[in-house]
Structure formats: structure tokens, C-alpha cells
Design a protein around this motif. Structure first.
Motif, PDB file in Angstrom:
ATOM      1  N   UNK A 275       0.805  -1.234   0.000  1.00 51.56           N
ATOM      2  CA  UNK A 275       0.000   0.000   0.000  1.00 51.56           C
ATOM      3  C   UNK A 275       0.832   1.275   0.000  1.00 51.56           C
ATOM      4  N   UNK A 276       2.139   1.178   0.314  1.00 53.00           N
ATOM      5  CA  UNK A 276       2.986   2.371   0.281  1.00 53.00           C
ATOM      6  C   UNK A 276       3.025   3.005  -1.100  1.00 53.00           C
ATOM      7  N   UNK A 277       2.802   2.199  -2.134  1.00 53.50           N
ATOM      8  CA  UNK A 277       2.861   2.724  -3.499  1.00 53.50           C
ATOM      9  C   UNK A 277       1.768   3.742  -3.775  1.00 53.50           C
ATOM     10  N   UNK A 278       0.732   3.777  -2.953  1.00 49.85           N
ATOM     11  CA  UNK A 278      -0.359   4.725  -3.182  1.00 49.85           C
ATOM     12  C   UNK A 278      -0.020   6.132  -2.736  1.00 49.85           C
ATOM     13  N   UNK A 279       0.861   6.266  -1.756  1.00 49.84           N
ATOM     14  CA  UNK A 279       1.087   7.606  -1.211  1.00 49.84           C
ATOM     15  C   UNK A 279       2.551   8.010  -1.115  1.00 49.84           C
ATOM     16  N   UNK A 280       3.501   7.093  -1.360  1.00 51.94           N
ATOM     17  CA  UNK A 280       4.911   7.424  -1.185  1.00 51.94           C
ATOM     18  C   UNK A 280       5.364   8.520  -2.144  1.00 51.94           C
ATOM     19  N   UNK A 281       4.788   8.567  -3.352  1.00 55.14           N
ATOM     20  CA  UNK A 281       5.208   9.567  -4.326  1.00 55.14           C
ATOM     21  C   UNK A 281       4.262  10.739  -4.479  1.00 55.14           C
ATOM     22  N   UNK A 282       3.528  11.069  -3.413  1.00 58.86           N
ATOM     23  CA  UNK A 282       2.546  12.158  -3.513  1.00 58.86           C
ATOM     24  C   UNK A 282       3.185  13.492  -3.896  1.00 58.86           C
ATOM     25  N   UNK A 283       4.441  13.707  -3.507  1.00 55.29           N
ATOM     26  CA  UNK A 283       5.108  14.970  -3.840  1.00 55.29           C
ATOM     27  C   UNK A 283       5.280  15.146  -5.343  1.00 55.29           C
ATOM     28  N   UNK A 284       5.324  14.043  -6.099  1.00 58.80           N
ATOM     29  CA  UNK A 284       5.498  14.117  -7.547  1.00 58.80           C
ATOM     30  C   UNK A 284       4.179  13.982  -8.303  1.00 58.80           C
ATOM     31  N   UNK A 285       3.072  13.951  -7.592  1.00 61.43           N
ATOM     32  CA  UNK A 285       1.766  13.872  -8.271  1.00 61.43           C
ATOM     33  C   UNK A 285       1.519  15.037  -9.234  1.00 61.43           C
ATOM     34  N   UNK A 286       1.925  16.280  -8.909  1.00 58.03           N
ATOM     35  CA  UNK A 286       1.748  17.342  -9.909  1.00 58.03           C
ATOM     36  C   UNK A 286       2.474  17.066 -11.214  1.00 58.03           C
ATOM     37  N   UNK A 287       3.644  16.409 -11.144  1.00 54.86           N
ATOM     38  CA  UNK A 287       4.385  16.101 -12.364  1.00 54.86           C
ATOM     39  C   UNK A 287       3.663  15.044 -13.186  1.00 54.86           C
ATOM     40  N   UNK A 288       3.234  13.978 -12.527  1.00 52.71           N
ATOM     41  CA  UNK A 288       2.593  12.892 -13.266  1.00 52.71           C
ATOM     42  C   UNK A 288       1.157  13.213 -13.646  1.00 52.71           C
ATOM     43  N   UNK A 289       0.397  13.831 -12.739  1.00 51.64           N
ATOM     44  CA  UNK A 289      -1.026  14.071 -13.004  1.00 51.64           C
ATOM     45  C   UNK A 289      -1.240  15.252 -13.934  1.00 51.64           C
ATOM     46  N   UNK A 290      -0.599  16.391 -13.623  1.00 49.38           N
ATOM     47  CA  UNK A 290      -0.802  17.597 -14.434  1.00 49.38           C
ATOM     48  C   UNK A 290       0.127  17.635 -15.640  1.00 49.38           C
TER      49      UNK A 290
END
Length: 369
Positions: A62-77
Motif C-alpha cells: 500500500x505504500x505505493x499509493x502515497x509514497x510519491x505524492x510529492x510528484x503527483x503534480x508532475x505525473x497528473x498535471x
């Protein structure tokens, strides 16, 4: 009439040339093999093996769901990938380097987390040298400057992100190049272990692949340089094209433009890196996006590096006057500490889940009794 096989002929000619190097230059050939084995023992395996193991564990937890939250703007946007696990995959790519990137992207693709287009975007934006190599090896050991290493790392990551953004626009213009249906999550094959055992088995296989390429291309650099009798610039061009570590070392020896030469070698990545990525990448994913994006990445990385150098005026000169013993005091990189922390979290999570199952089983037996 049998069709002419130009690729096979080229490979045969290359093999014949390598055989001639072995026969004519046994000394430099043996020296290159020894240097490659030494590099694997003291640099590659200590730096990459824990990353391979932790990557497999994180992507299955389950760590894969939130470990990279800081890079979500790069991947999502930026890249248009809405899955939160994609940000974790990109984080692992940037921390572990090109070999870990190929392994993580392949694993996420086979699990159904990424489709073919998304995997291609992460391949373009995630493949590169890890922070431990760029900052510690290239920055501190080769260029005698921690700020230069940090600037190199920032330039590589910024160029990765910008190149992936441009490649997203290219794929939008040619949708057929990346068209595919999402891949369903795959179960482990028969006889293939899961969890920590499976992660270690996969890491051992990946390390054998990486070390094989390192030894072969280090031998090729040494033997070819001895046979061609190149000057410093020619030796740098040869090494940068064949093997990235040798290319950075040769670039650091160019007194007039050492930092820029190392930046170019890190951006090009070398033939050895491309073949390692191909060996670790699943067959369903193509390698041409990574190759097509490197010229743009080279130009962007050089521009970003020059820009970042202006933000640190005089810092490199101050650091370069430090005594060599200061380098020896730097042992653990921040990314290695982060990997160790994530590994401890995974172990605690699995222990807690195991104890919970034991308690549940005991409760069910008590109710039956």
C-alpha cells in the motif's frame, strides 16, 4: 533468394572486431575486465541491489499509493497520468537510476498500473543516473565539488521532466505510436515467489544483467582506447558513447570544460545504459522513445546546468579547495537513507499484518471451540 541480413552482418563484424581486440591487446582487455569487476563490487552492487529489492516490495504494498505524492503534480498535471502509483514509480526511477527505472516501469506495466503510453512517458522522464552516482561519484569524487554535483542532478531531473512533457505532446500528435489497451494485473507465474523472496530473486537477476554489461563495456573502453591511441577529447567521446561512468571520468579530466562534459555524458547515458534498459524492460515496451528523446534531453540539460551554475556563484571554486579527506567522510547518501527508511516501514507493515492474521485465526478457533 535469401534476404540479406544487414543487422546480423553488422553484429558479426562487431564480434570479429572485439575478438581481434582480445587477441591483440590481452593486457588492456584483462585490465578492463578487472576494472569492471571492481566497479561492480564496490559501486554498482552496493548502490543498486537494495534499490532493486525495495522497489519490488514498495510496488506490491500500500505504500505505493502515497509514497510519491510529492510528484503527483508532475505525473497528473504534466504527464496526464492520474494513477497515484505512477508518482511513486517516477520517484523510484529518480532515486534508483536507469536500471531501477526500467525494472520499476516494467513491474508497474505488468501489474496493470500503467498502460503502454503511460509507461513510455515514464520511460522518457524517469531514466537517468541516480543521485548517489551524480552527486557523490561525479560531483564529489570526479569534480571535487558538491555544489556541482547538486547542479548536475537538478539539471538532469529538470531535463527529464521537460523532455517527458514534450514527448507527451508528440504522442498526442501521433496517437498510433502508443495505442494499446490497458494491461490487466498479472499474477505471479507458477514457481515464482512473491513478497520479499520474489523481490530478492528478481533483484539478483537484475544485478547479474547490469554487472554483465558493466564488465563488458569497461573492457571495451579500455581495449578500444589502447588500440586507437586517442587524445583526451577523442577518449572522452569514445567513453561517453560506450559507458557512462568511464565517460564522466574522461570528461572530468578535460580541464577546460570538465563540468559540461560530465553533464553531456550523463545526459547521453551511453550505449551500455540503453542495452541495460532494453534487457530489464519488458518486451512489450519499446526503447525508441528513450533514444528519440535524448538529443532534446542533451540540449535541455546543458541549458539547465548553466542556469543553475549562475545561482551558485563561486560555490564550486570554494568547495574545490577542500582537502581530499573531506570526500571520504561522506558515506551515506540521502537517497540511500530514504530507501533504508522505506525498507524498515515495509518490514514493520508485513510483521504487523502477519500478527493480525495470527490473532484473527486464533479468534476464529476460539469461536469454533
Amino acid at each position: 533468394m535469401k534476404k540479406f541480413d544487414g543487422k546480423g552482418l553488422a553484429l558479426g563484424a562487431a564480434a570479429l572486431g572485439i575478438l581481434c581486440l582480445l587477441a591483440c591487446l590481452p593486457g588492456p582487455s584483462a585490465q578492463g575486465v578487472l576494472e569492471g569487476l571492481k566497479s561492480c563490487a564496490f559501486q554498482v552492487i552496493p548502490a543498486l541491489f537494495p534499490f532493486f529489492v525495495v522497489t519490488g516490495l514498495i510496488l506490491e504494498s500500500p505504500l505505493a499509493e502515497w509514497l510519491g505524492l510529492a510528484l503527483c503534480p508532475v505525473t497528473r498535471l504534466g504527464l496526464g497520468i492520474r494513477q497515484r502509483r505512477a508518482a511513486t514509480v517516477l520517484l523510484l526511477c529518480w532515486l534508483g537510476g536507469f536500471a531501477v527505472a526500467a525494472s520499476a516501469i516494467s513491474r508497474a506495466f505488468r501489474q496493470g498500473v500503467l498502460d503502454r503510453r503511460q509507461a513510455m512517458l515514464l520511460l522518457v522522464g524517469g531514466v537517468g543516473s541516480g543521485p548517489a552516482f551524480v552527486v557523490n561519484t561525479v560531483g564529489l569524487l570526479m569534480l571535487d565539488s558538491a555544489p556541482l554535483g547538486i547542479c548536475l542532478l537538478g539539471a538532469m531531473l529538470a531535463a527529464n521532466a521537460c523532455t517527458a512533457l514534450v514527448f507527451r505532446l508528440v504522442l498526442a500528435l501521433f496517437p498510433g505510436k502508443a495505442s494499446s489497451a490497458p494491461v490487466g494485473a498479472s499474477e505471479p507465474a507458477a514457481g515464482e515467489a512473491a513478497g520479499l523472496v520474489g523481490a530478492i530473486q528478481s533483484a539478483v537477476h537484475s544485478m547479474l544483467v547490469v554487472c554483465g554489461f558493466v564488465v563488458f563495456f569497461r573492457f571495451l573502453c579500455e581495449a578500444a582506447a589502447q588500440a586507437l591511441s586517442l587524445d583526451a577529447a577523442g577518449f572522452y567521446a569514445l567513453c561517453a558513447g560506450l559507458e557512462v561512468t568511464s565517460g564522466c571520468a574522461a570528461g572530468a579530466a578535460l580541464s577546460s570544460c570538465a563540468a559540461m562534459a560530465c553533464c553531456a555524458a550523463l545526459s547521453v547515458q551511453s550505449l551500455s545504459v540503453f542495452l541495460q534498459v532494453r534487457a530489464l524492460l519488458c518486451p512489450e515496451l519499446p526503447l525508441w522513445p528513450l533514444a528519440a528523446a535524448r538529443p532534446l534531453h542533451l540540449g535541455l540539460s546543458l541549458c539547465f546546468f548553466r542556469l543553475f551554475l549562475h545561482w551558485l556563484p563561486g560555490a564550486a571554486d570554494v568547495i574545490s579547495t577542500l582537502a581530499p579527506r573531506v570526500i571520504c567522510r561522506t558515506r551515506t547518501a540521502p537517497d540511500a537513507a530514504l530507501v533504508l527508511f522505506a525498507f524498515c516501514c515495509l518490514v514493520l507493515f508485513r510483521l504487523e499484518r502477519g500478527s493480525r492474521r495470527i490473532r484473527q485465526g486464533a479468534g476464529q478457533r476460539n469461536r469454533r471451540d
